[in-house]
Design a protein around this motif. Structure first.
Motif, PDB file in Angstrom:
ATOM      1  N   ALA A 215       0.821  -1.211   0.000  1.00 11.29           N
ATOM      2  CA  ALA A 215       0.000   0.000   0.000  1.00 11.29           C
ATOM      3  C   ALA A 215       0.854   1.259   0.000  1.00 11.29           C
ATOM      4  CB  ALA A 215      -0.939  -0.008   1.206  1.00 11.29           C
ATOM      5  N   ILE A 216       1.831   1.299   0.892  1.00  9.88           N
ATOM      6  CA  ILE A 216       2.659   2.503   1.007  1.00  9.88           C
ATOM      7  C   ILE A 216       3.525   2.694  -0.233  1.00  9.88           C
ATOM      8  CG2 ILE A 216       4.484   3.614   2.338  1.00  9.88           C
ATOM      9  CD1 ILE A 216       3.332   2.204   4.813  1.00  9.88           C
ATOM     10  N   VAL A 217       4.099   1.598  -0.746  1.00  6.15           N
ATOM     11  CA  VAL A 217       4.914   1.692  -1.968  1.00  6.15           C
ATOM     12  C   VAL A 217       4.072   2.222  -3.131  1.00  6.15           C
ATOM     13  CG1 VAL A 217       6.097   0.344  -3.736  1.00  6.15           C
ATOM     14  CG2 VAL A 217       6.635  -0.029  -1.332  1.00  6.15           C
ATOM     15  N   LEU A 218       2.872   1.690  -3.298  1.00  6.08           N
ATOM     16  CA  LEU A 218       2.010   2.126  -4.399  1.00  6.08           C
ATOM     17  C   LEU A 218       1.572   3.580  -4.230  1.00  6.08           C
ATOM     18  CD1 LEU A 218      -0.154  -1.099  -4.815  1.00  6.08           C
ATOM     19  CD2 LEU A 218       1.384  -0.140  -6.542  1.00  6.08           C
ATOM     20  N   LEU A 219       1.216   3.970  -3.008  1.00  9.79           N
ATOM     21  CA  LEU A 219       0.786   5.346  -2.779  1.00  9.79           C
ATOM     22  C   LEU A 219       1.926   6.334  -2.988  1.00  9.79           C
ATOM     23  CD1 LEU A 219      -1.499   4.858   0.362  1.00  9.79           C
ATOM     24  CD2 LEU A 219      -2.235   5.504  -1.934  1.00  9.79           C
ATOM     25  N   VAL A 220       3.107   6.019  -2.439  1.00  8.20           N
ATOM     26  CA  VAL A 220       4.260   6.891  -2.623  1.00  8.20           C
ATOM     27  C   VAL A 220       4.647   6.961  -4.095  1.00  8.20           C
ATOM     28  CG1 VAL A 220       6.720   7.179  -2.136  1.00  8.20           C
ATOM     29  CG2 VAL A 220       5.156   6.575  -0.290  1.00  8.20           C
ATOM     30  N   LEU A 221       4.637   5.816  -4.770  1.00  6.95           N
ATOM     31  CA  LEU A 221       4.981   5.784  -6.186  1.00  6.95           C
ATOM     32  C   LEU A 221       3.979   6.603  -7.001  1.00  6.95           C
ATOM     33  CD1 LEU A 221       6.733   4.640  -8.467  1.00  6.95           C
ATOM     34  CD2 LEU A 221       5.230   2.651  -8.536  1.00  6.95           C
ATOM     35  N   GLY A 222       2.693   6.426  -6.722  1.00  8.59           N
ATOM     36  CA  GLY A 222       1.676   7.172  -7.458  1.00  8.59           C
ATOM     37  C   GLY A 222       1.800   8.664  -7.270  1.00  8.59           C
ATOM     38  N   VAL A 223       2.018   9.086  -6.035  1.00  5.94           N
ATOM     39  CA  VAL A 223       2.133  10.515  -5.735  1.00  5.94           C
ATOM     40  C   VAL A 223       3.416  11.094  -6.318  1.00  5.94           C
ATOM     41  CG1 VAL A 223       2.525  12.146  -3.842  1.00  5.94           C
ATOM     42  CG2 VAL A 223       0.674  10.485  -3.683  1.00  5.94           C
ATOM     43  N   GLU A 224       4.522  10.378  -6.125  1.00  9.28           N
ATOM     44  CA  GLU A 224       5.813  10.911  -6.557  1.00  9.28           C
ATOM     45  C   GLU A 224       5.914  11.019  -8.079  1.00  9.28           C
ATOM     46  OE1 GLU A 224      10.472  10.313  -5.393  1.00  9.28           O
ATOM     47  OE2 GLU A 224       9.267   8.557  -5.807  1.00  9.28           O
ATOM     48  N   ARG A 225       5.292  10.086  -8.801  1.00 16.75           N
ATOM     49  CA  ARG A 225       5.387  10.088 -10.265  1.00 16.75           C
ATOM     50  C   ARG A 225       4.232  10.831 -10.933  1.00 16.75           C
ATOM     51  NH1 ARG A 225      10.142   8.535 -12.219  1.00 16.75           N
ATOM     52  NH2 ARG A 225       9.212   7.537 -14.029  1.00 16.75           N
ATOM     53  N   ALA A 226       3.370  11.461 -10.131  1.00 17.83           N
ATOM     54  CA  ALA A 226       2.161  12.082 -10.671  1.00 17.83           C
ATOM     55  C   ALA A 226       2.464  13.145 -11.722  1.00 17.83           C
ATOM     56  CB  ALA A 226       1.334  12.686  -9.540  1.00 17.83           C
ATOM     57  N   ALA A 227       3.511  13.933 -11.487  1.00 20.43           N
ATOM     58  CA  ALA A 227       3.796  15.042 -12.395  1.00 20.43           C
ATOM     59  C   ALA A 227       4.256  14.582 -13.773  1.00 20.43           C
ATOM     60  CB  ALA A 227       4.865  15.954 -11.784  1.00 20.43           C
ATOM     61  N   GLY A 228       4.899  13.402 -13.852  1.00 21.30           N
ATOM     62  CA  GLY A 228       5.443  12.973 -15.137  1.00 21.30           C
ATOM     63  C   GLY A 228       4.753  11.791 -15.763  1.00 21.30           C
ATOM     64  N   ALA A 229       3.746  11.230 -15.093  1.00 19.95           N
ATOM     65  CA  ALA A 229       3.061  10.041 -15.606  1.00 19.95           C
ATOM     66  C   ALA A 229       1.664  10.411 -16.110  1.00 19.95           C
ATOM     67  CB  ALA A 229       2.948   8.992 -14.506  1.00 19.95           C
ATOM     68  N   PRO A 230       1.099   9.603 -17.027  1.00 22.03           N
ATOM     69  CA  PRO A 230      -0.278   9.849 -17.488  1.00 22.03           C
ATOM     70  C   PRO A 230      -1.248   9.803 -16.312  1.00 22.03           C
ATOM     71  CG  PRO A 230       0.833   8.249 -18.903  1.00 22.03           C
ATOM     72  CD  PRO A 230       1.729   8.462 -17.723  1.00 22.03           C
ATOM     73  N   VAL A 231      -2.319  10.587 -16.407  1.00 26.80           N
ATOM     74  CA  VAL A 231      -3.298  10.669 -15.320  1.00 26.80           C
ATOM     75  C   VAL A 231      -3.896   9.303 -15.003  1.00 26.80           C
ATOM     76  CG1 VAL A 231      -5.510  11.663 -14.607  1.00 26.80           C
ATOM     77  CG2 VAL A 231      -3.858  13.057 -15.865  1.00 26.80           C
ATOM     78  N   VAL A 232      -4.194   8.529 -16.055  1.00 23.06           N
ATOM     79  CA  VAL A 232      -4.796   7.203 -15.852  1.00 23.06           C
ATOM     80  C   VAL A 232      -3.863   6.315 -15.041  1.00 23.06           C
ATOM     81  CG1 VAL A 232      -5.613   5.122 -16.998  1.00 23.06           C
ATOM     82  CG2 VAL A 232      -6.174   7.357 -17.955  1.00 23.06           C
ATOM     83  N   GLN A 233      -2.577   6.371 -15.352  1.00 19.69           N
ATOM     84  CA  GLN A 233      -1.602   5.545 -14.628  1.00 19.69           C
ATOM     85  C   GLN A 233      -1.517   5.968 -13.163  1.00 19.69           C
ATOM     86  OE1 GLN A 233       2.258   5.137 -16.541  1.00 19.69           O
ATOM     87  NE2 GLN A 233       3.268   4.970 -14.558  1.00 19.69           N
ATOM     88  N   THR A 234      -1.516   7.276 -12.922  1.00 19.15           N
ATOM     89  CA  THR A 234      -1.452   7.778 -11.546  1.00 19.15           C
ATOM     90  C   THR A 234      -2.670   7.354 -10.743  1.00 19.15           C
ATOM     91  OG1 THR A 234      -0.137   9.705 -12.218  1.00 19.15           O
ATOM     92  CG2 THR A 234      -1.325   9.858 -10.129  1.00 19.15           C
ATOM     93  N   VAL A 235      -3.866   7.524 -11.333  1.00 27.31           N
ATOM     94  CA  VAL A 235      -5.107   7.156 -10.655  1.00 27.31           C
ATOM     95  C   VAL A 235      -5.125   5.659 -10.350  1.00 27.31           C
ATOM     96  CG1 VAL A 235      -7.619   6.972 -10.910  1.00 27.31           C
ATOM     97  CG2 VAL A 235      -6.437   9.069 -11.598  1.00 27.31           C
ATOM     98  N   ALA A 236      -4.697   4.848 -11.323  1.00 27.85           N
ATOM     99  CA  ALA A 236      -4.688   3.402 -11.131  1.00 27.85           C
ATOM    100  C   ALA A 236      -3.720   2.996 -10.023  1.00 27.85           C
ATOM    101  CB  ALA A 236      -4.313   2.706 -12.435  1.00 27.85           C
ATOM    102  N   THR A 237      -2.556   3.638  -9.975  1.00 25.40           N
ATOM    103  CA  THR A 237      -1.560   3.309  -8.946  1.00 25.40           C
ATOM    104  C   THR A 237      -2.059   3.679  -7.557  1.00 25.40           C
ATOM    105  OG1 THR A 237       0.212   3.699 -10.558  1.00 25.40           O
ATOM    106  CG2 THR A 237       0.843   3.625  -8.238  1.00 25.40           C
ATOM    107  N   VAL A 238      -2.613   4.891  -7.435  1.00 27.74           N
ATOM    108  CA  VAL A 238      -3.128   5.341  -6.137  1.00 27.74           C
ATOM    109  C   VAL A 238      -4.315   4.479  -5.707  1.00 27.74           C
ATOM    110  CG1 VAL A 238      -4.248   7.246  -4.925  1.00 27.74           C
ATOM    111  CG2 VAL A 238      -2.294   7.693  -6.412  1.00 27.74           C
ATOM    112  N   ALA A 239      -5.192   4.143  -6.661  1.00 27.46           N
ATOM    113  CA  ALA A 239      -6.350   3.293  -6.337  1.00 27.46           C
ATOM    114  C   ALA A 239      -5.896   1.929  -5.841  1.00 27.46           C
ATOM    115  CB  ALA A 239      -7.251   3.143  -7.560  1.00 27.46           C
ATOM    116  N   ALA A 240      -4.869   1.366  -6.488  1.00 25.72           N
ATOM    117  CA  ALA A 240      -4.337   0.077  -6.046  1.00 25.72           C
ATOM    118  C   ALA A 240      -3.747   0.193  -4.638  1.00 25.72           C
ATOM    119  CB  ALA A 240      -3.278  -0.411  -7.027  1.00 25.72           C
ATOM    120  N   GLY A 241      -3.094   1.316  -4.354  1.00 23.67           N
ATOM    121  CA  GLY A 241      -2.544   1.542  -3.026  1.00 23.67           C
ATOM    122  C   GLY A 241      -3.624   1.629  -1.966  1.00 23.67           C
ATOM    123  N   LEU A 242      -4.717   2.342  -2.280  1.00 21.84           N
ATOM    124  CA  LEU A 242      -5.830   2.457  -1.335  1.00 21.84           C
ATOM    125  C   LEU A 242      -6.508   1.111  -1.107  1.00 21.84           C
ATOM    126  CD1 LEU A 242      -7.397   5.828  -2.553  1.00 21.84           C
ATOM    127  CD2 LEU A 242      -6.046   5.432  -0.477  1.00 21.84           C
TER     128      LEU A 242
END
Length: 464
Positions: A215-242
């Protein structure tokens, strides 16, 4: 109460323990700071892309943030001294391997394992202080010295990193190894062995550990890469973390020996301290990132010049165990922390009118206020996050605190980067000014969260 700290005496044993653990947290601070300064030289030597270079930092953040809760609980279950010494040894080995890296993947892998080592070592070190030094004035004094050393390590590391990088970027990895060896020898001699856990069984909640780490790895990864990654990828990563976090909560409610007792989160003091610490860390990360861009890319300063400019923020090394100690004795942790968070908001706000022709004298008030903010906020927030927690859960409390700090850092960087990119279309200065709003907002929100504790007599007033 005015003699709350002035009259406190610590034994030689206490000072020996504090010396070792301050050295370890100083080591962790300079390790991160020196690498920040060395990144351009690393990219040039190893031929790394910008995306690959970001992974040098991201790998450490993921290892550190992702394994922190597990590291904190491992200290409680298997012995704090044992975990501290073991993972300090791992830290030494892989920090040194990073200096020998000849390919980007080698460096990234070494940084990930170094981050994992820090995730086990740091909460173990904090919990050694909180369990070996009695709660009250003596422990508060130790934690204020400890927190001042932590922040000072980062400030000093910026300058040392700049100096070492001018010789060879690999020295940025080898220098911490030399310091860590000294700390390891001192730990074996000075940290008492009588910290073995009283629990029987010593079993790790494996399902809980896997789910919360994911959970923490996915949330940190989603947040940290948000600026350079596609929105869909960020949302999917954060959702998986939650989703992983929800699974973790469900597991902890049913398992006989949980990794995290969810009831610990009902402590308002601890919860406010961790949330405020998360926002405080995020605000500083966003500010530092933006100011470095301003100084180096807009003003054309060297990395060393930029590091020296911000060195004044390190005044907390002096103020935390002196001024902050007296203020905590008079007004209590929560009120001093709120004052520090307010000083941070003012410091960040003072930088909002930044202009291309700003002199250092125009920037200095912001840097001084932020140094004061660290002095007033970091130590009291550390105390709030560990005070009143049973000894058997002190490692967990430290893990929660540092997880909040690490997640906040990733969040602050991601939001500031997004604001900079979104608003910097017309000019670099517009993007920087937009990004500077982020630390102001985060610091204000942190102060608002901390205010209820300052109104509570139990939390606001220190007991002599």
């Amino acid at each position: 109460m005015v003699n709350y700290f002035l009259g406190v005496t610590m034994s030689k044993r206490d000072w020996g323990v504090l010396f070792v653990l301050c050295g370890a947290i100083f080591l962790e601070g300079i390790d991160v700071a020196m690498l920040n300064v060395a990144l351009p030289a690393i990219r040039a030597d190893l031929g790394m892309s910008t995306g690959g270079l970001q992974w040098v930092m991201s790998a450490y953040v993921l290892g550190y943030g992702g394994f922190m809760l597990l590291g904190g609980r491992a200290a409680d279950l298997f012995g704090r001294r044992r975990m501290f010494v073991l993972w300090l040894t791992v830290f030494i080995a892989f920090s040194g391997l990073g200096g020998f890296a000849s390919e980007p993947w080698m460096l990234i892998a070494a940084r990930f394992v170094t981050g994992v080592a820090a995730a086990f070592m740091t909460p173990a070190g904090l919990s050694i202080i909180t369990t070996s030094i009695e709660e009250g004035a003596k422990r508060d004094k130790a934690l204020l010295i400890y927190s001042g050393t932590a922040a000072g390590g980062f400030s000093v590391g910026l300058v040392i990193g700049g100096l070492l990088t001018t010789v060879d970027w690999r020295l940025v990895f080898f220098a911490p190894v030399a310091l860590a060896v000294v700390i390891l020898v001192a730990a074996l001699a000075l940290v008492p062995k009588a910290d073995a856990p009283e629990r029987s069984g010593n079993r790790i909640d494996l399902a809980g550990a896997v789910s919360v780490t994911a959970a923490i790895v996915l949330l940190v990864l989603g947040v940290e890469r948000a600026a350079g990654a596609p929105v869909v990828q960020t949302v999917a990563t954060v959702a998986a973390g939650l989703l992983a976090l929800a699974l973790f909560a469900a597991i902890e409610r049913k398992v006989k020996e949980p990794l995290v007792r969810l009831s610990i989160l009902r402590d308002g003091r601890l919860l406010r301290g961790n949330l405020a610490a998360m926002l405080f860390a995020g605000a500083f990360a966003a500010f530092q990132f933006t100011v470095v861009l301003f100084l180096q890319e807009l003003r054309g300063w060297s990395s060393l010049q930029a590091s020296l400019a911000m060195l004044v923020i390190g005044i907390d090394v002096i103020l935390a165990p002196t001024l902050t100690a007296k203020l905590v004795a008079r007004f209590g942790n929560a009120r001093v922390a709120v004052g520090g968070l307010a000083a941070a908001a003012l410091g960040y706000a003072a930088f909002l009118p930044v202009a291309p022709d700003w002199t250092y004298a125009a920037m200095l008030p912001s840097f001084l206020l932020i140094g004061l903010a660290f002095s007033l906020a970091y130590g009291p927030l550390t105390i709030a996050a560990t005070e009143g927690v049973p000894e058997a859960d002190q490692g967990l409390a430290g893990g929660l605190f540092y997880t909040a700090f690490q997640f906040g850092t990733a969040l602050g960087l991601a939001v500031a980067t997004t604001a900079n990119v979104a608003l910097g279309g017309s000019s670099m200065l517009d993007g920087l000014r937009g990004a500077l709003v982020v630390p102001v907002a985060m610091a204000v929100l942190a102060a608002v969260i901390a205010v209820p504790g300052a109104r509570s007599r139990r939390e606001a007033v220190a007991v002599a």
